[in-house]
Enzyme design. Sequence first.
Site, PDB file in Angstrom:
ATOM      1  CG  HIS A  12       0.029   0.098   2.719  1.00  0.00           C
ATOM      2  ND1 HIS A  12      -0.684  -0.813   3.563  1.00  0.00           N
ATOM      3  CD2 HIS A  12       0.586   0.431   3.045  1.00  0.00           C
ATOM      4  CE1 HIS A  12      -0.170  -0.110   4.511  1.00  0.00           C
ATOM      5  NE2 HIS A  12       1.410   0.541   4.417  1.00  0.00           N
ATOM      6  CD  GLU A 240       2.817  -1.377   6.754  1.00  0.00           C
ATOM      7  OE1 GLU A 240       2.247  -0.528   6.823  1.00  0.00           O
ATOM      8  OE2 GLU A 240       3.017  -1.837   5.443  1.00  0.00           O
TER       9      GLU A 240
HETATM   10  C1  DHB Z   1       5.790   3.189   2.164  1.00  0.00           C
HETATM   11  C2  DHB Z   1       5.757   1.984   2.620  1.00  0.00           C
HETATM   12  C3  DHB Z   1       4.707   2.197   2.911  1.00  0.00           C
HETATM   13  O1  DHB Z   1       3.854   0.703   3.510  1.00  0.00           O
HETATM   14  C4  DHB Z   1       3.904   2.996   3.827  1.00  0.00           C
HETATM   15  O2  DHB Z   1       2.504   3.073   4.964  1.00  0.00           O
HETATM   16  C5  DHB Z   1       4.456   4.103   3.765  1.00  0.00           C
HETATM   17  C6  DHB Z   1       5.728   3.976   2.707  1.00  0.00           C
HETATM   18  C7  DHB Z   1       6.780   3.764   0.976  1.00  0.00           C
HETATM   19  O3  DHB Z   1       8.717   2.792   1.132  1.00  0.00           O
HETATM   20  O4  DHB Z   1       7.302   5.128   1.085  1.00  0.00           O
HETATM   21 FE    FE Z   2       2.423   0.804   5.421  1.00  0.00          FE
END
Ligand code: DHB
Ligand code: FE
Length: 280
Positions: A12, A240
Amino acid sequence: MAEIIGGYFTSHVPAIGGAIHKGLKADPYWKPFFDGYPPVHEWLAKARPDVAVVFYNDHGLNFFLDKMPTFAVGAARRYDNADEGWGLPLFKSFEGHVPLSWHIIEQLVDDEFDITTCQKMLVDHALSIPFELAYPDASVWPVKLVPIAINTVQHPLPSAKRCLALGRAVNKALASWGGNERIVVIGTGGLSHQLDGERAGFINAEYDSFCLDNLAGDPDALTHDSVHEIVRLAGTQGVEVLNWIAARGALGLGAAREIHRNYHIPISNTAAATLLLEPA
Ligand code: DHB
Ligand code: FE
């Protein structure tokens, strides 16, 4: 009787929302990632779910560090999207499935899960971006929503074993629901990534493969590591994957069949993955 049509799992990363907004899907950086989604579109068009039960983590929008439920279930009529600081365009609101939310809440409490119930709930990129990816042409989301937020943000985090048990309890609740909806289960976030600290940029393709290879056939294999070990293996935000584990649990105890998989490193700081599973 309601039917669980399958599970859709996806990263996400907020930048995905920016790429969609700026029309960058065919850009060389983004193409290998967005190429993972036409099979998702085809699968959804065939399976026609009308309810989505979504396991995700709030990123400081709805819950901040001062109040952090371990598990929170939405029971709102409507869920508005809001930007928790990425400057993303605002995404479409979701219509809630209030009676199903309450049924799940009652069954979870009956099953001794001490959840938080949210009759007002905002949703962030972790919930909206998976839908932007799944239904790129929708003017209104074709599904009603039951959101389930898992704390993957502030320790102490729930164990993978507990998240799988939560998902299985949700499956049990869905099995006793009297409606005739077609339900898709969604898990968002991951896979390996770390946004901050000395290991910022950390990705672990080997651990991601282990997760992707076992989620369908042996999800319990993902619960043998402690949550601290998962942070070590997947990164501080790679944890996550707990959302994926819970969503897999919601597909039920039986085996699941992998329909589609895409894995691409990196999107922003994240090992981006897409997976479709059907109950076998
Ligand atoms: C990114 C990944 C994430 O799961 C998130 O919530 C915020 C940023 C990233 O890789 O930039
Ligand atoms: Fe995230």
